[in-house]
Design an enzyme around this catalytic site. Structure first.
Site, PDB file in Angstrom:
ATOM      1  N   HIS A   1     -55.620  44.769  73.888  1.00 10.45           N
ATOM      2  CA  HIS A   1     -54.361  44.014  73.877  1.00 10.45           C
ATOM      3  C   HIS A   1     -53.375  44.615  74.879  1.00 10.45           C
ATOM      4  CE1 HIS A   1     -50.862  42.016  71.765  1.00 10.45           C
ATOM      5  NE2 HIS A   1     -50.253  43.087  72.230  1.00 10.45           N
ATOM      6  N   GLU A   2     -53.176  45.908  74.808  1.00 12.14           N
ATOM      7  CA  GLU A   2     -52.209  46.552  75.714  1.00 12.14           C
ATOM      8  C   GLU A   2     -52.654  46.433  77.169  1.00 12.14           C
ATOM      9  OE1 GLU A   2     -49.454  47.105  74.521  1.00 12.14           O
ATOM     10  OE2 GLU A   2     -49.981  47.156  72.413  1.00 12.14           O
TER      11      GLU A   2
ATOM     12  N   HIS B   1     -51.971  43.073  78.561  1.00 18.86           N
ATOM     13  CA  HIS B   1     -50.557  42.832  78.889  1.00 18.86           C
ATOM     14  C   HIS B   1     -50.278  43.016  80.383  1.00 18.86           C
ATOM     15  CE1 HIS B   1     -48.402  41.691  75.396  1.00 18.86           C
ATOM     16  NE2 HIS B   1     -48.607  42.791  74.709  1.00 18.86           N
TER      17      HIS B   1
ATOM     18  N   GLU C   1     -47.997  37.782  74.217  1.00 15.25           N
ATOM     19  CA  GLU C   1     -48.681  38.443  73.103  1.00 15.25           C
ATOM     20  C   GLU C   1     -49.968  37.698  72.732  1.00 15.25           C
ATOM     21  OE1 GLU C   1     -47.886  41.303  72.110  1.00 15.25           O
ATOM     22  OE2 GLU C   1     -45.961  41.432  73.127  1.00 15.25           O
TER      23      GLU C   1
ATOM     24  N   ASP D   1     -53.635  39.172  72.772  1.00 12.51           N
ATOM     25  CA  ASP D   1     -54.474  39.243  71.568  1.00 12.51           C
ATOM     26  C   ASP D   1     -55.891  38.736  71.853  1.00 12.51           C
ATOM     27  OD1 ASP D   1     -52.667  40.397  69.847  1.00 12.51           O
ATOM     28  OD2 ASP D   1     -51.952  38.501  69.003  1.00 12.51           O
TER      29      ASP D   1
END
Ligand SMILES: [Zn+2]
Length: 683
Positions: free
Chosen positions: A522-523, A526, A583, A587
């Site tokens: 997830h990070e 980003h 987000e 995800d």
């Protein structure tokens, strides 16, 4: 950094994140990363995977009365708070041989816990500031006043008078730190609260007026005068809100990029005494700065002209008490909780004082408290294992970028460069922040709080004109969260989030990859979401996409924003898919990367079902259980407006319904609700 960085979870407003059950300083027994008793196996996973993964958890975990929401992460945070409390109580014992760091965290905590002294002091600790406001002679004195009231900021809450002034990286030259001026000055959590006209918004504004009036009455004003003062506050803040940029617009970094000379700022907002202000905060020769939201400063300028000096004094008095309510006598504290905790978030009870004080130490002295925390609770083995997983997920992303069908070779090359430049911050910083210039005095609660705020303000401004420090951390080590920073191009996993049940060194691999692997993915994703993709490998705001590939990205991500915009949060309130886009993209991308990394890690192994779940099913349940949680109705409405994350249920169901691997793992029929007919895929 603070402007664009994105976190895994956002817990809005709550200054305290934790559980009610009277816990001693001991640590509750941690739960496994996959807990079958938290599932509800009577639910068909192909119909509602969130209910299947978390039905038992939700049944067994009512929201504690001092919480606005309760989920896997808040439970971890709660365990952490109990650990930190133990450290702080030990540090607070006035032993003569305490280290400088121990003295600071111990005396800060002891002063915060001393309710008797706080009660006895009344408003005396802020009386000098109240007097200064009363004695303002002209609007030219606002320079001095704004400098004397530096912003209050924690990870979830930002409070300031007039505007926010701080430092950050230059969008166009990420190696340099420059001054940043931004919108601020509101008492409600978002501009929408002032501007929307539906009945719920009107109701909340009426409650806000009543709250502000009560605060003035607590300061000794007569009810009639206090009511008029509350109206003045609302009028001024509404004007500032009208000039503020909306959250969705702020997700486009270009909209925040307005570097200009101090002279140009002066021309936009001549009614504020800028040269005097910059001199007061120690930057007398500031030549240029980024004005993130010029429209706001035009509105501020008008309002400075429109309102009388006396009405601005009312505004300043309100903000002074509002920002310091946590550390004033119980009457102020309770009134603040009644509005911000109860009305806005639905929380029933004020969290116990030790939790609030522990959070305050973490916020103001986080890297002092963090030293003791990691020494006790974060092993080198945990760090090594987390780093191993990070490397695997990065390798999975490399493979993913190399094999994407929709991306041309030029963009692909840049994307790989960016991925290879991502820095990994795991656990805690290599070099601890130096607090030696911050004076913490036992028994002087408000003094400690105000000095800490000033220290942090000065620390930020002290970076202006200097090269950026890549070793600095934005989160404290005990934080149960993770983040990506597009200007530093780094991913951050504090020690606090690398704990069970999110990360369990003793579990089988599948749920660990579904949970923490998904978080790492997830990070990393980003860096390549709708916002992150606008920054290059060095963290500069620069378009490195070909026109065609850029269009392809927009089209693919609009599939996701359309999907999430159809989900209902409460009543007729739907997800704002444009607010949550970054987000939601992260995800989905994150879980796909974690899945691929897990497959590679376990290739050739004969994995067996455990507790009646195949390895593939355990991977997905591990992910689903990372989002077990429930939220009070009031907090749902608040989050719908301010939180860029989708509700937990959709962070689960929205993602798995886009993954063919999930359909296969649970043998879902093609027309099942958890099989998105129009599958979205970006990364
Ligand atoms: Zn995120």
């Amino acid at each position: 950094m603070a402007n664009t960085r994105v976190s895994l979870v956002a817990l809005v407003l709550a200054s305290c994140l934790s559980l009610a059950a009277a816990q001693q300083a001991g640590v509750a027994k941690s739960e496994p990363v996959l807990d079958v008793t938290s599932m509800d196996r009577s639910v068909d996973p192909c119909v509602d995977f969130f209910a299947y993964s978390c039905g038992g958890w939700i049944k067994n975990n009512p929201i504690p009365p001092d919480e606005s929401a309760w989920d896997t992460y808040s439970k971890m945070q709660d365990e952490n708070l109990a650990r930190l409390r133990g450290i702080l109580e030990e540090a607070a014992a006035p032993e003569p041989q305490r280290s400088a760091v121990t003295q600071k965290i111990g005396d800060y905590y002891a002063s915060c816990m001393d309710e008797k002294a706080i009660e006895a002091a009344g408003v005396k600790p802020i009386q000098p500031l109240l007097d200064r406001i009363a004695n303002l002679k002209s609007k030219a004195d606002f320079a001095e006043m704004a400098a004397a009231m530096p912003p209050y900021e924690d990870f979830f809450r930002r409070e300031s008078v007039f505007f926010r002034f701080h430092s950050d990286q230059d969008f166009k030259d990420s190696t340099q730190v420059i001054a940043w001026l931004d919108q601020g000055g509101l008492g409600l959590p978002d501009r929408d609260y002032y501007l929307k006209d539906d009945s719920k918004s009107q109701e909340l504004r009426a409650a806000y007026l009543a709250h502000v009036q009560k605060v003035f009455e607590l300061l000794g004003d007569k009810p009639q005068a206090a009511a008029a003062e509350a109206k003045t506050v609302l009028r001024i803040e509404t004007a500032l809100a009208t000039g503020s940029m909306a959250r969705v617009e702020r997700r486009e970094p270009k909209n925040l990029d307005h570097k200009m000379t101090s002279g140009e700022l002066q021309a936009i907002a001549p009614a504020f005494p800028w040269p005097a202000y910059f001199a007061k905060v120690g930057l007398p020769s500031l030549a240029s700065l980024n004005v993130a939201s010029p429209g706001f400063f035009k509105a501020l300028n008008e309002e400075l002209q429109n309102e009388s000096l006396d009405d601005w004094k009312v505004y300043l008095r309100w903000h002074l008490v509002h920002e310091d309510a946590q550390d004033l006598p119980a009457a102020f504290l309770n009134e603040s909780f009644n509005f911000y905790g109860k009305t806005l978030e639905g929380t029933e009870q004020l969290p116990p004082r030790w939790k609030r004080c522990t959070n305050d130490v973490d916020n103001d002295l986080g890297e002092a408290l963090g030293q003791a925390y990691v020494a006790k609770y974060f092993s080198p083995e945990a760090k090594a294992q987390a780093l191993k997983m990070v490397k695997e997920i990065e390798a999975a992303m490399e493979q993913d970028i190399e094999s994407l069908s929709w991306m041309g070779p030029a963009t692909r090359q840049r994307a790989l460069e960016k991925l290879h430049a991502v820095a990994n911050k795991i656990g805690y910083p290599d070099r601890w922040r130096d607090y030696s210039k911050l004076e913490i005095v036992r028994g002087d609660e408000m003094g400690n709080v105000l000095r800490s705020r000033q220290f942090e303000f000065n620390r930020k401004l002290g970076k202006i004109g200097k090269p950026v420090d890549h070793g600095e951390w934005g989160m404290t080590p005990p934080t149960v969260n993770a983040e990506y920073d597009p200007q530093l191009n780094d991913i951050n996993f504090p020690a606090g989030v690398l704990q069970p049940p999110a990360f369990d060194m003793h579990s089988d691999a599948a749920p660990n990859y579904g949970d923490t692997g998904g978080t790492i993915g997830h990070e990393l994703t980003h860096g390549f979401d709708d916002e992150g993709r606008k920054f290059d490998a060095q963290g500069n705001l620069r378009d490195w996409w070909t026109t065609e590939d850029g269009q392809e990205f927009v089209q693919r991500s609009s599939c996701i924003s359309d999907q999430y915009s159809s989900y209902t949060i409460i009543d007729d309130v739907k997800i704002n898919g444009k607010l949550t886009l970054g987000e939601d993209v992260a995800d989905l991308g994150g879980l796909l990367l974690a899945y691929n990394a897990w497959q590679k890690d376990t290739r050739g192994q004969e994995l067996q079902p455990i507790e009646g779940l195949t390895p593939e099913q355990r991977f997905f349940v591990g992910y689903g259980q990372s989002w077990c949680g429930r939220v009070r109705d009031e907090a749902k409405r608040l989050r719908a407006t301010v939180d860029p994350h989708s509700p937990e249920k959709y962070r689960t169901n929205g993602v798995v319904s886009n993954m063919p691997q999930f359909e296969e793992a649970f043998h879902c029929k093609a027309d099942s609700p958890m099989v998105n007919r129009n599958r979205c895929r970006v990364w």
